[in-house]
Each structure stands twice: as structure tokens, then as C-alpha cells.
Design a protein around this motif. Sequence first.
Motif, short mmCIF file in Angstrom:
data_model
loop_
_atom_site.label_atom_id
_atom_site.label_comp_id
_atom_site.label_asym_id
_atom_site.label_seq_id
_atom_site.Cartn_x
_atom_site.Cartn_y
_atom_site.Cartn_z
N CYS A 201 -1.83 -5.05 8.46
CA CYS A 201 -1.45 -5.67 7.19
C CYS A 201 -1.33 -7.17 7.41
N SER A 202 -1.66 -7.94 6.37
CA SER A 202 -1.59 -9.40 6.46
C SER A 202 -1.15 -9.97 5.13
N CYS A 203 -0.74 -11.23 5.15
CA CYS A 203 -0.29 -11.89 3.92
C CYS A 203 -0.64 -13.37 4.02
N GLY A 204 -0.59 -14.05 2.87
CA GLY A 204 -0.97 -15.45 2.91
C GLY A 204 -0.58 -16.24 1.69
N SER A 205 -1.13 -17.44 1.63
CA SER A 205 -0.83 -18.37 0.55
C SER A 205 -1.48 -17.99 -0.77
N ASP A 206 -2.35 -16.98 -0.76
CA ASP A 206 -2.98 -16.53 -1.99
C ASP A 206 -2.13 -15.51 -2.74
N VAL B 116 -8.97 -2.38 2.97
CA VAL B 116 -8.64 -1.07 2.39
C VAL B 116 -8.00 -1.23 1.02
N ARG B 117 -7.03 -2.13 0.93
CA ARG B 117 -6.32 -2.32 -0.34
C ARG B 117 -5.70 -3.71 -0.37
N LYS B 118 -5.67 -4.29 -1.54
CA LYS B 118 -5.03 -5.59 -1.73
C LYS B 118 -3.89 -5.42 -2.73
N PHE B 119 -2.70 -5.84 -2.33
CA PHE B 119 -1.51 -5.71 -3.17
C PHE B 119 -1.16 -7.06 -3.78
N ARG B 120 -1.04 -7.08 -5.09
CA ARG B 120 -0.67 -8.31 -5.80
C ARG B 120 0.61 -8.06 -6.59
N GLY B 121 1.42 -9.11 -6.71
CA GLY B 121 2.67 -9.00 -7.44
C GLY B 121 3.64 -10.10 -7.12
N HIS B 122 3.51 -10.67 -5.93
CA HIS B 122 4.36 -11.80 -5.57
C HIS B 122 4.00 -13.01 -6.44
N GLY B 123 5.00 -13.82 -6.76
CA GLY B 123 4.78 -15.00 -7.59
C GLY B 123 4.53 -16.27 -6.82
N GLY B 124 4.48 -16.20 -5.51
CA GLY B 124 4.22 -17.37 -4.66
C GLY B 124 3.66 -16.92 -3.34
N LYS B 125 3.43 -17.86 -2.42
CA LYS B 125 2.84 -17.50 -1.13
C LYS B 125 3.74 -16.52 -0.39
N VAL B 126 3.11 -15.62 0.33
CA VAL B 126 3.81 -14.57 1.07
C VAL B 126 3.92 -15.01 2.53
N ASN B 127 5.16 -15.20 2.99
CA ASN B 127 5.39 -15.78 4.32
C ASN B 127 5.37 -14.78 5.45
N CYS B 128 5.74 -13.52 5.18
CA CYS B 128 5.95 -12.58 6.27
C CYS B 128 5.65 -11.16 5.81
N SER C 14 11.69 -12.89 -3.27
CA SER C 14 11.77 -11.43 -3.25
C SER C 14 11.20 -10.83 -1.97
N VAL C 15 11.76 -9.67 -1.61
CA VAL C 15 11.19 -8.77 -0.61
C VAL C 15 10.62 -7.59 -1.36
N ARG C 16 9.36 -7.24 -1.11
CA ARG C 16 8.71 -6.16 -1.84
C ARG C 16 8.17 -5.10 -0.87
N CYS C 17 8.25 -3.85 -1.30
CA CYS C 17 7.78 -2.72 -0.50
C CYS C 17 6.57 -2.09 -1.19
N TRP C 18 5.51 -1.85 -0.39
CA TRP C 18 4.24 -1.36 -0.93
C TRP C 18 3.87 -0.06 -0.23
N THR D 103 -1.99 2.91 -6.46
CA THR D 103 -1.53 1.78 -7.26
C THR D 103 -1.22 0.59 -6.38
N SER D 104 -1.36 -0.60 -6.93
CA SER D 104 -1.05 -1.81 -6.19
C SER D 104 0.32 -2.38 -6.57
N GLU D 105 1.10 -1.59 -7.33
CA GLU D 105 2.44 -2.03 -7.72
C GLU D 105 3.44 -1.74 -6.60
N PRO D 106 4.43 -2.61 -6.40
CA PRO D 106 5.43 -2.35 -5.37
C PRO D 106 6.30 -1.16 -5.74
N ILE D 107 6.72 -0.39 -4.73
CA ILE D 107 7.61 0.74 -4.98
C ILE D 107 9.07 0.31 -5.00
N GLN D 108 9.36 -0.89 -4.49
CA GLN D 108 10.72 -1.42 -4.56
C GLN D 108 10.67 -2.93 -4.47
#
Length: 316
Positions: free
Chosen positions: A83-88, A102-114, A132-136, A142-147
Motif C-alpha cells: 500500500c502507498s499514499c501521496g500528495s495526490d 489493484v485498487r485506488k482509494f479516494r476520500g482524503h481532502g489533502g495529501k496523505v502523509n502515512c 483524519s485517520v481513515r480505514c480502508w 467499494t473505495s469508501e472508508p469503513i471508518q
Amino acid sequence: MMFPAPRPQPPRFPRTRLRSFPSGQRTVRAVRFNVDGNYCLTCGSDKSLKLWNPHRGIILKTYSGHGYEVLDAAGSCDNSQICSCGSDKTVVLWDVATGQLVRKFRGHGGKVNCVQFNEESTVIVSGSIDTSVRCWDCRSRTSEPIQILNEAKDGISSVKVSDHEILSGSVDGRIRRYDLRMGQLFADFIGSPITSVCFSKDSQCTLISSLDSTLRLLDKETGELLGEYTGHRNTDCKLDCCFNESDTHVVSGSEDGLVYFWDLIEGSCTLTLPVGKGVVQSLSYHPTQCCLLTATEDTVQLWGDDSEEATTQTPS
């Protein structure tokens, strides 16, 4: 006849530079060992994620799919996924063998640091500048967070996951520990923006790095301050901190080009490792061996003990 007890072995440190190799990523944002230490991941400002055999300095695969620089990555428990994350603002799940997204999860409103997997690698936990901290769910279509955990008042800089807990550090100066079994939140106020958090291997303590050039060791359950570690410089950048493979020493990068080692109990600085002229922004300790990865500017370095080099293995 009583025989004297054997003298305790002196601590081992990764003093020797075993490998040094340019990543080709302009600036390495993060370097991470996988779960068994056979390979490593590097994230770069060139929008790529690379899988390496660090013991040979060989690129095994390059993963491209982020729109902006990649800021963090982690490998799954069976080494089959990344899994990876970034400024996008996205979190991406990759297949190691094929190199495919495999899958791209979107929902954060700013860059994802970790970003981190849970222990079974069924859930990805991410922290963002959007507070926010989000769980996928990796298995869901679905690409929506579960929490969504949104108690922080400023950006999330670091997350770590244990079997039933999520530890997060925020620029608001607080660490938050979410006990998922009990449904409880515990928070401790540090007072300075937090750059890195981690659990000790026995899960009894937490280690926190902050922008006042201080590392703090806290009792996980009570929040009691057990130790402070100073001498390095961390006033501007997000730097990694960690424990060594046996939980006897605390390790941190520094803005002066060194890696610092402190005795966990005494708090004294026992070693400074000269890595380079630039900021040692990221580091990763081997899970079982006296072996350290460091990243500064475009260069990744593998450090080991004088007496032995880690066994080279290539993931399937």
C-alpha cells in the motif's frame, strides 16, 4: 562449585555501510523494510514507488500510478501486496508480483502523509493533512472508508497499527491511541508538532518524535513519561524514529546528516552515524537483525554490524 555468570554481550550497532545506491527518485520520501527484512520500498518525489533488494542494491520492480510524489508505503504480512499514499490525496493497493495497481482509494481532502496495513493486511490505515485517520477494506469493492477517525485538530503526520490499536501523531501536538476492541480513545499532549510515532516491540511503550528536537518514551497504558532523548536536530522536517531490533536502543534521523542512537534505559547517546550532508529524513530498522536503512536526498544506504551482513533473499 559455582561458575560466574557470563558477561553480558556489548550492544551491537549497524556501524558499517554495506551498500549505498542512488534511488533515481530525485528525493526519497520514505524507505521501509518489508515484514521479514528481505526487501525494501522507497517512495520518491518522482511519483514512483520502487521495490528493492537492498543487500544487492537492485531494483526488482517500479510501481507508477500516483499523480504526485509518493510519501509513504508499507508491505503486507505475506509480502504479496503493497500500500502507498501521496500528495495526490489517494491511497493505492498494489500487487507485488505483477506490479499492477489493484485498487485506488479516494476520500482524503489533502495529501496523505502515512499509511499502514493492519496485522492481517485486510485493512489499510492512512493519515492525512486533512486531520483524519481513515480505514480502508482491502477486500471490498467499494473505495469508501469503513471508518473515519477525525478527532485531531491538525494534520496527521504518522500512524502505526498493532493487533487491535491504532496510534496516530498529529501536528496539533497530541498522540492518540484508538483501542478498537474496547472502542476507546486515549490521548496524550506533547506540546510540539509530532513527526513520528511507533510502538515498542513488546507493545508496552510508545515512542514520539516532535519538532522540539526531543524524542519521548511513554508508558502506553498510563501515558507516564519514561524517558527523553535529545542531541539531534529536528525543528523543520518530518523525521522517522524507531527502536532497534531488540528494543534496547532508540534511533532517530536528524537534520544534521546523522543518525542518533540512545540507550533506552539510561537515555545517553551511544552512537552517531554519519550518513551524509542532507537531512536523514527516513530510516527503517530490520525486524530481527542489526541492520538499518537510511534515506537522505536521492541516496539509500544499508548499514550493518561489522561481524555479519544480512542474508540476501529475493521475494517471490
